[in-house]
Design a protein around this motif. Structure first.
Motif, PDB file in Angstrom:
ATOM      1  N   ALA A  28      27.488 163.481 106.387  1.00 20.39           N
ATOM      2  CA  ALA A  28      27.006 162.178 105.893  1.00 20.39           C
ATOM      3  C   ALA A  28      27.350 161.040 106.854  1.00 20.39           C
ATOM      4  N   LEU A  29      28.541 161.063 107.429  1.00 21.51           N
ATOM      5  CA  LEU A  29      28.920 159.979 108.337  1.00 21.51           C
ATOM      6  C   LEU A  29      28.206 160.116 109.676  1.00 21.51           C
ATOM      7  N   PHE A  30      28.005 161.349 110.160  1.00 22.29           N
ATOM      8  CA  PHE A  30      27.206 161.552 111.372  1.00 22.29           C
ATOM      9  C   PHE A  30      25.811 160.958 111.170  1.00 22.29           C
ATOM     10  N   ALA A  31      25.210 161.258 110.010  1.00 20.17           N
ATOM     11  CA  ALA A  31      23.859 160.775 109.726  1.00 20.17           C
ATOM     12  C   ALA A  31      23.814 159.250 109.670  1.00 20.17           C
ATOM     13  N   ALA A  32      24.766 158.657 108.964  1.00 23.11           N
ATOM     14  CA  ALA A  32      24.792 157.195 108.835  1.00 23.11           C
ATOM     15  C   ALA A  32      25.039 156.532 110.188  1.00 23.11           C
ATOM     16  N   ALA A  33      25.943 157.112 110.982  1.00 28.74           N
ATOM     17  CA  ALA A  33      26.251 156.545 112.291  1.00 28.74           C
ATOM     18  C   ALA A  33      25.004 156.471 113.158  1.00 28.74           C
ATOM     19  N   CYS A  34      24.178 157.505 113.100  1.00 30.89           N
ATOM     20  CA  CYS A  34      22.954 157.516 113.898  1.00 30.89           C
ATOM     21  C   CYS A  34      21.885 156.603 113.295  1.00 30.89           C
ATOM     22  N   ARG A  35      21.759 156.624 111.984  1.00 34.74           N
ATOM     23  CA  ARG A  35      20.690 155.855 111.330  1.00 34.74           C
ATOM     24  C   ARG A  35      20.835 154.356 111.575  1.00 34.74           C
TER      25      ARG A  35
ATOM     26  N   ASP B 143      11.628 156.398 112.319  1.00 34.56           N
ATOM     27  CA  ASP B 143      12.664 156.510 113.345  1.00 34.56           C
ATOM     28  C   ASP B 143      14.048 156.615 112.702  1.00 34.56           C
ATOM     29  N   GLU B 144      14.258 155.845 111.641  1.00 33.95           N
ATOM     30  CA  GLU B 144      15.526 155.955 110.903  1.00 33.95           C
ATOM     31  C   GLU B 144      15.724 157.377 110.393  1.00 33.95           C
ATOM     32  N   ALA B 145      14.679 157.933 109.801  1.00 35.83           N
ATOM     33  CA  ALA B 145      14.773 159.273 109.232  1.00 35.83           C
ATOM     34  C   ALA B 145      15.026 160.316 110.321  1.00 35.83           C
ATOM     35  N   ALA B 146      14.417 160.148 111.481  1.00 32.30           N
ATOM     36  CA  ALA B 146      14.603 161.099 112.581  1.00 32.30           C
ATOM     37  C   ALA B 146      16.050 161.085 113.056  1.00 32.30           C
ATOM     38  N   LEU B 147      16.618 159.893 113.182  1.00 34.87           N
ATOM     39  CA  LEU B 147      18.006 159.799 113.637  1.00 34.87           C
ATOM     40  C   LEU B 147      18.972 160.264 112.555  1.00 34.87           C
ATOM     41  N   ASP B 148      18.645 159.988 111.310  1.00 35.44           N
ATOM     42  CA  ASP B 148      19.447 160.500 110.191  1.00 35.44           C
ATOM     43  C   ASP B 148      19.482 162.025 110.242  1.00 35.44           C
ATOM     44  N   ALA B 149      18.320 162.647 110.437  1.00 36.51           N
ATOM     45  CA  ALA B 149      18.245 164.113 110.487  1.00 36.51           C
ATOM     46  C   ALA B 149      19.013 164.664 111.687  1.00 36.51           C
ATOM     47  N   TYR B 150      18.913 163.978 112.818  1.00 33.67           N
ATOM     48  CA  TYR B 150      19.677 164.392 114.000  1.00 33.67           C
ATOM     49  C   TYR B 150      21.174 164.409 113.682  1.00 33.67           C
ATOM     50  N   GLY B 151      21.675 163.300 113.141  1.00 38.12           N
ATOM     51  CA  GLY B 151      23.101 163.203 112.843  1.00 38.12           C
ATOM     52  C   GLY B 151      23.545 164.180 111.776  1.00 38.12           C
ATOM     53  N   ARG B 152      22.720 164.346 110.752  1.00 38.48           N
ATOM     54  CA  ARG B 152      23.098 165.237 109.641  1.00 38.48           C
ATOM     55  C   ARG B 152      23.203 166.686 110.128  1.00 38.48           C
ATOM     56  N   ASN B 153      22.215 167.134 110.880  1.00 36.02           N
ATOM     57  CA  ASN B 153      22.246 168.507 111.374  1.00 36.02           C
ATOM     58  C   ASN B 153      23.339 168.718 112.407  1.00 36.02           C
TER      59      ASN B 153
ATOM     60  N   ASP C 184      15.570 169.128 117.547  1.00 37.72           N
ATOM     61  CA  ASP C 184      14.162 168.996 117.161  1.00 37.72           C
ATOM     62  C   ASP C 184      13.888 167.644 116.506  1.00 37.72           C
ATOM     63  N   SER C 185      14.883 167.103 115.831  1.00 39.15           N
ATOM     64  CA  SER C 185      14.696 165.838 115.102  1.00 39.15           C
ATOM     65  C   SER C 185      14.399 164.670 116.024  1.00 39.15           C
ATOM     66  N   ILE C 186      14.883 164.737 117.260  1.00 41.11           N
ATOM     67  CA  ILE C 186      14.635 163.624 118.194  1.00 41.11           C
ATOM     68  C   ILE C 186      13.643 164.005 119.289  1.00 41.11           C
ATOM     69  N   SER C 187      12.941 165.122 119.098  1.00 41.76           N
ATOM     70  CA  SER C 187      12.003 165.576 120.125  1.00 41.76           C
ATOM     71  C   SER C 187      10.846 164.604 120.327  1.00 41.76           C
ATOM     72  N   GLY C 188      10.521 163.813 119.293  1.00 40.55           N
ATOM     73  CA  GLY C 188       9.402 162.895 119.397  1.00 40.55           C
ATOM     74  C   GLY C 188       9.684 161.616 120.161  1.00 40.55           C
ATOM     75  N   PHE C 189      10.945 161.356 120.487  1.00 38.77           N
ATOM     76  CA  PHE C 189      11.273 160.149 121.247  1.00 38.77           C
ATOM     77  C   PHE C 189      11.025 160.384 122.738  1.00 38.77           C
ATOM     78  N   PRO C 190      10.640 159.333 123.460  1.00 33.82           N
ATOM     79  CA  PRO C 190      10.368 159.492 124.897  1.00 33.82           C
ATOM     80  C   PRO C 190      11.597 159.968 125.655  1.00 33.82           C
ATOM     81  N   ALA C 191      11.363 160.635 126.776  1.00 33.17           N
ATOM     82  CA  ALA C 191      12.453 161.100 127.632  1.00 33.17           C
ATOM     83  C   ALA C 191      13.259 159.908 128.127  1.00 33.17           C
ATOM     84  N   SER C 192      14.585 160.064 128.129  1.00 29.18           N
ATOM     85  CA  SER C 192      15.467 158.997 128.593  1.00 29.18           C
ATOM     86  C   SER C 192      16.856 159.568 128.801  1.00 29.18           C
ATOM     87  N   ALA C 193      17.703 158.790 129.454  1.00 29.05           N
ATOM     88  CA  ALA C 193      19.095 159.217 129.627  1.00 29.05           C
ATOM     89  C   ALA C 193      19.784 159.340 128.280  1.00 29.05           C
TER      90      ALA C 193
END
Length: 337
Positions: A186-193, A205-215, A311-320
């Motif tokens: 939960a805290l990983f997800a919130a930190a990213c969201r 975008d919020e949901a994608a970052l939430d999913a990234y952090g949660r997983n 996979d949750s952040i695969s839709g964001f453009p390539a970046s550092a």
């Protein structure tokens, strides 16, 4: 856009270095906020808080807030206080956890409760929770406040759920995942969201970052629970076998019990209920886990959740920032090897 596949070669050691470098300037400012807000006229508070805050933690959760904001090209400063709030929530929960668990080691050092006592640890944890809410309110975003305050409540629920599952051999895999989803993910997800909140991006975008952090959080905890049976205090920063002796129903135990014969199931029932907790019993537990591939399959699940995070952040453009966040997932999983 092609999704990145989680690397599985244990000889190819990923690190947090890309993320640390990415957010270094912002992290210095976050650390300034942390040092400033942990101060008090009561000397014991900064002394005890500083023992844990300066105790060698990676600051992964606040770094995730900063990296998520960077992923979305945010160039402001709001995320500094919110990242500090995330770290205060995390530190407060660690102080409380060590009291509940009766832990002696944290990150390879003596725990605060061992040095200053349980009462002081609980109260300083409460102080840090209060500081985190001050920082949220100062940010002025009701959405950020709602996300982080909800995460705090969910973490507490997860800890209570885990407490009521201790020494209960009938704990299911489903309940275990509920527990770690609350107390860790939960805290990983919130930190990213909140990175998306300060960048004023879409709900998607919020949901994608939430999913990234949660997983990522679930993968991180699965690995922690696996290496409690494969590592030592120097690697884990706590005594090997702590979960075993405390009767915690982690996934390796759940799998080993479910797959065992009648003799093995009796062993696990006795161990979880506190009747088998010697070093020899721990060695037997590790042997039984090896025979049932309980640790291997726990790590396989960690890789599954790690892949879901990427996979949750695969839709964001390539970046550092994206590269650093992908390698952070690989690092979380690779800690077991």
């Amino acid at each position: 856009m092609t999704a990145t596949v989680l690397r599985l070669d244990p000889s190819d050691k990923p690190t947090l270095d890309p993320m640390i470098s990415l957010v270094a300037t912002d992290m210095n400012l976050v650390n300034n906020v942390i040092l400033d807000r942990m101060q008090s006229e009561i000397p014991l508070i900064p002394e005890l808080a500083g023992h844990l805050i300066a105790g060698g933690g990676k600051r992964l959760r606040p770094m995730l807030t900063l990296a998520s904001a960077r992923l979305l090209d945010y160039s402001g400063t709001r995320h500094h206080k919110l990242a500090a709030a995330v770290e205060f929530i995390h530190t407060a929960t660690l102080l409380h956890d060590d009291v509940v668990d009766g832990s002696d080691l944290r990150r390879g050092k003596r725990t605060a409760n061992l040095i200053w006592g349980n009462s002081a640890s609980v109260l300083v944890g409460d102080f840090l929770f209060s500081r985190s809410f001050e920082l949220m309110v100062e940010d002025g975003s009701l959405k950020a406040l709602r996300i982080l305050s909800n995460a705090s409540a969910v973490i507490a629920e997860g800890e209570v759920n885990q407490l009521t599952a201790v020494r209960r051999i009938e704990t299911s895999e489903e309940r275990y995942l509920e527990i770690i989803g609350a107390k860790t993910a939960a805290l990983f997800a919130a930190a990213c969201r909140i990175g998306a909140v300060v960048a004023e991006r879409s709900e998607a975008d919020e949901a994608a970052l939430d999913a990234y952090g949660r997983n990522l959080g679930i993968a991180f905890q699965l690995v922690d629970d696996a290496i409690d049976y494969t590592s030592d205090a120097g690697t884990m920063g706590k005594d090997a076998g702590d979960d075993f002796r405390e009767g915690k129903m982690t996934l390796p135990v759940i799998l080993a019990y479910a797959r065992g014969d009648e003799e093995a199931r009796k062993f696990w029932k006795d161990a979880v209920e506190g009747r088998r907790d010697s070093d020899d019993d721990l060695a037997e537990a590790i042997t039984r886990m090896r025979e049932t591939r309980a640790v291997d399959d726990t790590l396989a699940r960690a890789r599954h959740y790690g892949q879901r995070a990427m996979d949750s952040i695969s839709g964001f453009p390539a970046s550092a920032a994206k590269d650093a966040m992908i390698e952070a997932v690989e690092f979380a999983v690779a800690r077991a090897f």
